[in-house]
Design a protein around this motif. Structure first.
Motif, PDB file in Angstrom:
ATOM      1  N   SER A 229      23.037  16.712 -12.984  1.00  0.00           N
ATOM      2  CA  SER A 229      22.029  16.599 -14.038  1.00  0.00           C
ATOM      3  C   SER A 229      22.509  15.531 -15.003  1.00  0.00           C
ATOM      4  CB  SER A 229      21.870  17.956 -14.723  1.00  0.00           C
ATOM      5  OG  SER A 229      21.067  17.813 -15.871  1.00  0.00           O
ATOM      6  N   LEU A 230      21.895  14.356 -14.959  1.00  0.00           N
ATOM      7  CA  LEU A 230      22.365  13.220 -15.751  1.00  0.00           C
ATOM      8  C   LEU A 230      21.275  12.807 -16.715  1.00  0.00           C
ATOM      9  CD1 LEU A 230      23.819  11.148 -12.763  1.00  0.00           C
ATOM     10  CD2 LEU A 230      24.939  12.939 -14.121  1.00  0.00           C
ATOM     11  N   GLU A 231      21.644  12.507 -17.907  1.00  0.00           N
ATOM     12  CA  GLU A 231      20.651  12.157 -18.914  1.00  0.00           C
ATOM     13  C   GLU A 231      19.841  10.912 -18.540  1.00  0.00           C
ATOM     14  OE1 GLU A 231      21.438  10.258 -22.858  1.00  0.00           O
ATOM     15  OE2 GLU A 231      21.532  12.375 -23.424  1.00  0.00           O
ATOM     16  N   PRO A 232      20.504   9.827 -18.120  1.00  0.00           N
ATOM     17  CA  PRO A 232      19.705   8.623 -17.857  1.00  0.00           C
ATOM     18  C   PRO A 232      19.156   8.554 -16.429  1.00  0.00           C
ATOM     19  CG  PRO A 232      22.022   8.089 -17.717  1.00  0.00           C
ATOM     20  CD  PRO A 232      21.943   9.579 -17.984  1.00  0.00           C
ATOM     21  N   TYR A 233      19.424   9.503 -15.601  1.00  0.00           N
ATOM     22  CA  TYR A 233      19.094   9.360 -14.181  1.00  0.00           C
ATOM     23  C   TYR A 233      18.621  10.701 -13.655  1.00  0.00           C
ATOM     24  CZ  TYR A 233      19.842   7.769  -9.313  1.00  0.00           C
ATOM     25  OH  TYR A 233      19.699   7.430  -8.013  1.00  0.00           O
ATOM     26  N   PRO A 234      17.408  11.115 -14.005  1.00  0.00           N
ATOM     27  CA  PRO A 234      16.904  12.386 -13.478  1.00  0.00           C
ATOM     28  C   PRO A 234      16.564  12.234 -11.996  1.00  0.00           C
ATOM     29  CG  PRO A 234      15.173  11.206 -14.625  1.00  0.00           C
ATOM     30  CD  PRO A 234      16.413  10.367 -14.763  1.00  0.00           C
ATOM     31  N   PRO A 235      16.490  13.344 -11.264  1.00  0.00           N
ATOM     32  CA  PRO A 235      16.005  13.258  -9.875  1.00  0.00           C
ATOM     33  C   PRO A 235      14.632  12.616  -9.913  1.00  0.00           C
ATOM     34  CG  PRO A 235      16.851  15.434 -10.337  1.00  0.00           C
ATOM     35  CD  PRO A 235      16.827  14.705 -11.653  1.00  0.00           C
ATOM     36  N   SER A 236      14.441  11.586  -9.126  1.00  0.00           N
ATOM     37  CA  SER A 236      13.211  10.816  -9.270  1.00  0.00           C
ATOM     38  C   SER A 236      12.535  10.681  -7.919  1.00  0.00           C
ATOM     39  CB  SER A 236      13.538   9.435  -9.834  1.00  0.00           C
ATOM     40  OG  SER A 236      14.546   8.835  -9.043  1.00  0.00           O
ATOM     41  N   ASN A 237      11.241  10.442  -7.989  1.00  0.00           N
ATOM     42  CA  ASN A 237      10.493  10.220  -6.766  1.00  0.00           C
ATOM     43  C   ASN A 237      10.402   8.729  -6.520  1.00  0.00           C
ATOM     44  OD1 ASN A 237       8.791  10.248  -4.624  1.00  0.00           O
ATOM     45  ND2 ASN A 237       7.599  11.990  -5.403  1.00  0.00           N
ATOM     46  N   TYR A 238      10.979   8.335  -5.477  1.00  0.00           N
ATOM     47  CA  TYR A 238      11.067   6.929  -5.125  1.00  0.00           C
ATOM     48  C   TYR A 238       9.916   6.621  -4.179  1.00  0.00           C
ATOM     49  CZ  TYR A 238      13.521   2.731  -3.385  1.00  0.00           C
ATOM     50  OH  TYR A 238      13.881   1.461  -3.021  1.00  0.00           O
ATOM     51  N   SER A 239       8.936   5.912  -4.669  1.00  0.00           N
ATOM     52  CA  SER A 239       7.747   5.661  -3.848  1.00  0.00           C
ATOM     53  C   SER A 239       8.031   4.633  -2.766  1.00  0.00           C
ATOM     54  CB  SER A 239       6.607   5.144  -4.727  1.00  0.00           C
ATOM     55  OG  SER A 239       6.247   6.134  -5.657  1.00  0.00           O
ATOM     56  N   MET A 240       7.378   4.800  -1.645  1.00  0.00           N
ATOM     57  CA  MET A 240       7.558   3.861  -0.542  1.00  0.00           C
ATOM     58  C   MET A 240       6.211   3.240  -0.176  1.00  0.00           C
ATOM     59  SD  MET A 240      10.798   5.143   1.387  1.00  0.00           S
ATOM     60  CE  MET A 240      11.083   3.419   1.301  1.00  0.00           C
ATOM     61  N   PHE A 241       6.264   1.958   0.145  1.00  0.00           N
ATOM     62  CA  PHE A 241       5.047   1.195   0.388  1.00  0.00           C
ATOM     63  C   PHE A 241       5.095   0.521   1.755  1.00  0.00           C
ATOM     64  CE2 PHE A 241       5.491   1.691  -4.064  1.00  0.00           C
ATOM     65  CZ  PHE A 241       4.208   1.707  -4.594  1.00  0.00           C
ATOM     66  N   ALA A 242       3.934   0.472   2.362  1.00  0.00           N
ATOM     67  CA  ALA A 242       3.791  -0.377   3.547  1.00  0.00           C
ATOM     68  C   ALA A 242       3.433  -1.769   3.070  1.00  0.00           C
ATOM     69  CB  ALA A 242       2.692   0.153   4.463  1.00  0.00           C
ATOM     70  N   ILE A 243       4.142  -2.766   3.543  1.00  0.00           N
ATOM     71  CA  ILE A 243       3.884  -4.135   3.081  1.00  0.00           C
ATOM     72  C   ILE A 243       3.613  -5.063   4.254  1.00  0.00           C
ATOM     73  CG2 ILE A 243       5.270  -3.916   0.994  1.00  0.00           C
ATOM     74  CD1 ILE A 243       7.500  -5.418   2.527  1.00  0.00           C
ATOM     75  N   ARG A 244       2.894  -6.108   3.945  1.00  0.00           N
ATOM     76  CA  ARG A 244       2.717  -7.216   4.885  1.00  0.00           C
ATOM     77  C   ARG A 244       2.601  -8.490   4.071  1.00  0.00           C
ATOM     78  NH1 ARG A 244      -2.495  -9.145   4.693  1.00  0.00           N
ATOM     79  NH2 ARG A 244      -4.108  -7.698   3.968  1.00  0.00           N
ATOM     80  N   ARG A 245       2.764  -9.606   4.709  1.00  0.00           N
ATOM     81  CA  ARG A 245       2.527 -10.876   4.009  1.00  0.00           C
ATOM     82  C   ARG A 245       1.036 -11.056   3.823  1.00  0.00           C
ATOM     83  NH1 ARG A 245       6.081 -15.931   5.964  1.00  0.00           N
ATOM     84  NH2 ARG A 245       4.091 -16.967   5.629  1.00  0.00           N
TER      85      ARG A 245
ATOM     86  N   HIS B 148       0.857  -1.180   0.000  1.00  0.00           N
ATOM     87  CA  HIS B 148       0.000   0.000   0.000  1.00  0.00           C
ATOM     88  C   HIS B 148       0.897   1.234   0.000  1.00  0.00           C
ATOM     89  CE1 HIS B 148      -3.186   2.763   1.094  1.00  0.00           C
ATOM     90  NE2 HIS B 148      -2.454   3.192   2.100  1.00  0.00           N
ATOM     91  N   LEU B 149       0.701   2.113  -0.971  1.00  0.00           N
ATOM     92  CA  LEU B 149       1.540   3.307  -1.095  1.00  0.00           C
ATOM     93  C   LEU B 149       1.392   4.209   0.131  1.00  0.00           C
ATOM     94  CD1 LEU B 149       3.323   5.128  -2.967  1.00  0.00           C
ATOM     95  CD2 LEU B 149       1.187   6.174  -3.739  1.00  0.00           C
ATOM     96  N   VAL B 150       2.510   4.581   0.732  1.00  0.00           N
ATOM     97  CA  VAL B 150       2.416   5.477   1.885  1.00  0.00           C
ATOM     98  C   VAL B 150       3.087   6.819   1.646  1.00  0.00           C
ATOM     99  CG1 VAL B 150       2.188   3.693   3.636  1.00  0.00           C
ATOM    100  CG2 VAL B 150       4.458   4.450   2.940  1.00  0.00           C
ATOM    101  N   GLY B 151       3.949   6.913   0.643  1.00  0.00           N
ATOM    102  CA  GLY B 151       4.582   8.211   0.430  1.00  0.00           C
ATOM    103  C   GLY B 151       5.737   8.115  -0.534  1.00  0.00           C
TER     104      GLY B 151
ATOM    105  N   PHE C 291       2.267   6.246   8.989  1.00  0.00           N
ATOM    106  CA  PHE C 291       3.387   6.451   8.072  1.00  0.00           C
ATOM    107  C   PHE C 291       2.932   7.291   6.890  1.00  0.00           C
ATOM    108  CE2 PHE C 291       6.076   3.104   9.976  1.00  0.00           C
ATOM    109  CZ  PHE C 291       7.279   3.758   9.899  1.00  0.00           C
ATOM    110  N   GLU C 292       1.734   6.997   6.401  1.00  0.00           N
ATOM    111  CA  GLU C 292       1.232   7.751   5.266  1.00  0.00           C
ATOM    112  C   GLU C 292       1.115   9.231   5.631  1.00  0.00           C
ATOM    113  OE1 GLU C 292      -2.147   5.808   3.675  1.00  0.00           O
ATOM    114  OE2 GLU C 292      -2.398   7.246   2.031  1.00  0.00           O
ATOM    115  N   ALA C 293       0.517   9.491   6.794  1.00  0.00           N
ATOM    116  CA  ALA C 293       0.353  10.884   7.227  1.00  0.00           C
ATOM    117  C   ALA C 293       1.697  11.556   7.442  1.00  0.00           C
ATOM    118  CB  ALA C 293      -0.478  10.918   8.504  1.00  0.00           C
ATOM    119  N   ALA C 294       2.621  10.829   8.026  1.00  0.00           N
ATOM    120  CA  ALA C 294       3.923  11.420   8.338  1.00  0.00           C
ATOM    121  C   ALA C 294       4.699  11.727   7.064  1.00  0.00           C
ATOM    122  CB  ALA C 294       4.727  10.483   9.241  1.00  0.00           C
ATOM    123  N   PHE C 295       4.587  10.849   6.083  1.00  0.00           N
ATOM    124  CA  PHE C 295       5.232  11.126   4.795  1.00  0.00           C
ATOM    125  C   PHE C 295       4.647  12.381   4.172  1.00  0.00           C
ATOM    126  CE2 PHE C 295       7.175   6.858   4.408  1.00  0.00           C
ATOM    127  CZ  PHE C 295       8.363   7.225   3.805  1.00  0.00           C
ATOM    128  N   ALA C 296       3.316  12.499   4.246  1.00  0.00           N
ATOM    129  CA  ALA C 296       2.659  13.671   3.662  1.00  0.00           C
ATOM    130  C   ALA C 296       3.128  14.943   4.361  1.00  0.00           C
ATOM    131  CB  ALA C 296       1.148  13.519   3.773  1.00  0.00           C
TER     132      ALA C 296
END
Lengths: 304, 304
Positions: free
Chosen positions: A260-276, A164-167, A292-297
């Motif tokens: 500033s790199l052609e193949p590697y722009p500054p990117s948003n790395y999404s973080m997820f809460a996971i469980r089995r 589940h996406l948290v931030g 966690f979601e609120a804190a990321f926001a």
DNA sequence: CTTATCCAATCAAGTTTTCCGATAAGTATC
DNA sequence: GATACTTATCGGAAAACTTGATTGGATAAG
């Protein structure tokens, strides 16, 4: 001599101390006054000493011994309340303990804010914390050692996991100002980039074995934790991606430079809460995931 | 719901866990087996949850809830034993707490050694520690806030105090190697000495008000603690007496230089254990005083 | 398969502890 | 000195605890 003091007696003892008298304690505890008298004298007999000085005076006063034991009594009653609170939580389906595995890329301010608020919201639920890079955190969840994980995108799509996406988390390629790439013409093409050693977090878990993310250089420094990566880049040994929250001050002051790199722009790395998927969250764990979601926001709002 | 769990029940709970069965617990506690059964089921009823999984199997196993509560139960029983031990000590005349005031000149290794051994010898006796320079420590004893003090000679001769020699302490006048006195012809006469600013510990207690010890300079830096004095002398701002144990390494390496002064030879500063004459030592305090004597002896033997 | 052994739960009965309410004895305050 | 407040104590009633025996179930040995 064999007989133990009773929690009841300790409670009476505390009530007498706090209320300043036997009768007042009786009123507070909704019990007959004789019970207080009886209880105190039993406790004194079992401990083999006097707790109160009561030489006919209006208010009984603690003896020195009594004052020393008062602290132990308080601890005992506090422990009892803790036990009862925990039992109450457990009886209502609360977990006794939440085992949390976080990726090192989770911003530390987010983590501390969540843990702090968790502690006040669920004082009876213990927390066990695992940290690891990339696959390691997810691995701990996969093995069932942790029941909640906060990890990056790549790890969250395994079939046995529910995510589940948290931030998000801004990652930027950076280098020390003395580094040649910092002074190169922007954007740097891939062919040039591969000539410079890159600092990369490598991870020994089986889930990411052999996979690389945003690795372009022919020559790499492989480190196992974010602090080392940070240190190597700061020292000018190579370039690499770092979370912006970690290096915000250094970017401002120029101690690090965003590339500033052609193949590697500054990117948003999404973080997820996971469980089995076969281990659903309990109430505390799911509260924590929401937090966690609120804190990321909050965190990314402040950064902007 | 109102009813508390009982310490007895918690003890039964622990015994069952440790022995692995109800009957075994009964044997350990020298009670009927039915008591165990009764106690466990009462505890479970009061907490509103199951502690053991006992589906006809031979050995009951802890549930998850039980495992969580086990820790609280252990804490409670440990607390009970602490309370009982303290009560037992108090009943035999042990103090509940020893309040110790030490002069800053007491070597830290001596202090830590004594406190450590005290803690193992008298785990039930709390320690409150006051530190101060010169008169301050003795003052705390005079006022009755501390019941044992370790102070220098000058403070120990007040009429309301009973004192006992416990050890000595080498004090040497020193200066930074850059200081003029460090390069002067030895021994330096008083008339020369008074021209150089001296760093002096000053003390605000009324017992030493206006009195000075080994103060020769016209110009003084007055500081309130040993660490500051040490720092000022090391920085070359002045000269002054410091205990040899503190600066041993610096004398060896030459970062400080022992001075040879005519009116102020390196001297042995005796230290005394003191108490108010109307407040005799309890057993723990007198044990502590003896231990200080032994620790001082060990310490000076090692230094030689 | 049978028997013996060990286990936990339950029950009935006796004992102990705890509780309450009343009373006594004492102390501050007016 | 009266009054209002304490703490201690006592007798009877209620509750809790303990014991010992019994039951039903599971395991291990013969």
């Amino acid at each position: 001599m064999e007989a133990h003091p009773t929690l009841d007696q300790l409670e009476i003892f505390l009530a007498v101390v706090e209320e300043g008298g036997f009768s007042a304690a009786a009123r507070k505890l909704n019990r007959a006054q004789s019970v207080i008298s009886y209880g105190v004298s039993n406790l004194e007999a079992q401990l083999g000493l006097q707790l109160f000085e009561r030489t006919g005076t209006r208010q009984p006063r603690l003896t020195e011994s009594g004052a020393s034991l008062l602290q132990d009594a308080r601890r005992m009653i506090a422990g009892l309340q803790m036990l009862r609170a925990r039992a109450h939580g457990l009886a209502q389906g609360l977990e006794g303990e939440v085992r949390l595995a976080v990726d090192v890329l989770v911003p530390m301010p987010v983590l501390t804010v969540v843990l702090e608020s968790f502690r006040t919201a669920y004082p009876t639920v213990g927390v066990r914390l695992y940290t690891g890079a990339l696959g390691a955190a997810a691995d701990v969840v996969m093995r069932g050692e942790a029941n909640i994980g906060i990890v990056g995108e790549a790890m969250s799509s395994l079939p046995e996991l529910v995510s589940h996406l948290v931030g998000g988390n801004q990652i930027s390629p950076v280098a020390a100002p003395s580094h040649p790439l910092a002074r190169a013409d922007a954007p740097v093409p891939k062919a040039v980039l591969r000539e410079y050693p890159q600092v990369v977090i490598s991870d020994l878990s089986r889930w990411t074995d052999g996979r690389d993310f945003h690795v372009y250089a022919l020559n790499t420094w492989r480190v196992s934790d974010l602090a080392t990566k940070h240190a190597l880049i700061s020292a000018g040994l190579g370039w690499g991606g770092l979370p912006v929250w970690l290096i915000h001050d250094e970017l401002e002051s120029g101690r690090l430079v965003a590339l500033s790199l052609e193949p590697y722009p500054p990117s948003n790395y999404s973080m997820f809460a996971i469980r089995r998927d076969d281990k659903p969250f309990g109430p505390a764990a799911s509260w924590m995931a929401e937090r966690f979601e609120a804190a990321f926001a909050d965190f990314s709002r402040i950064r902007k």
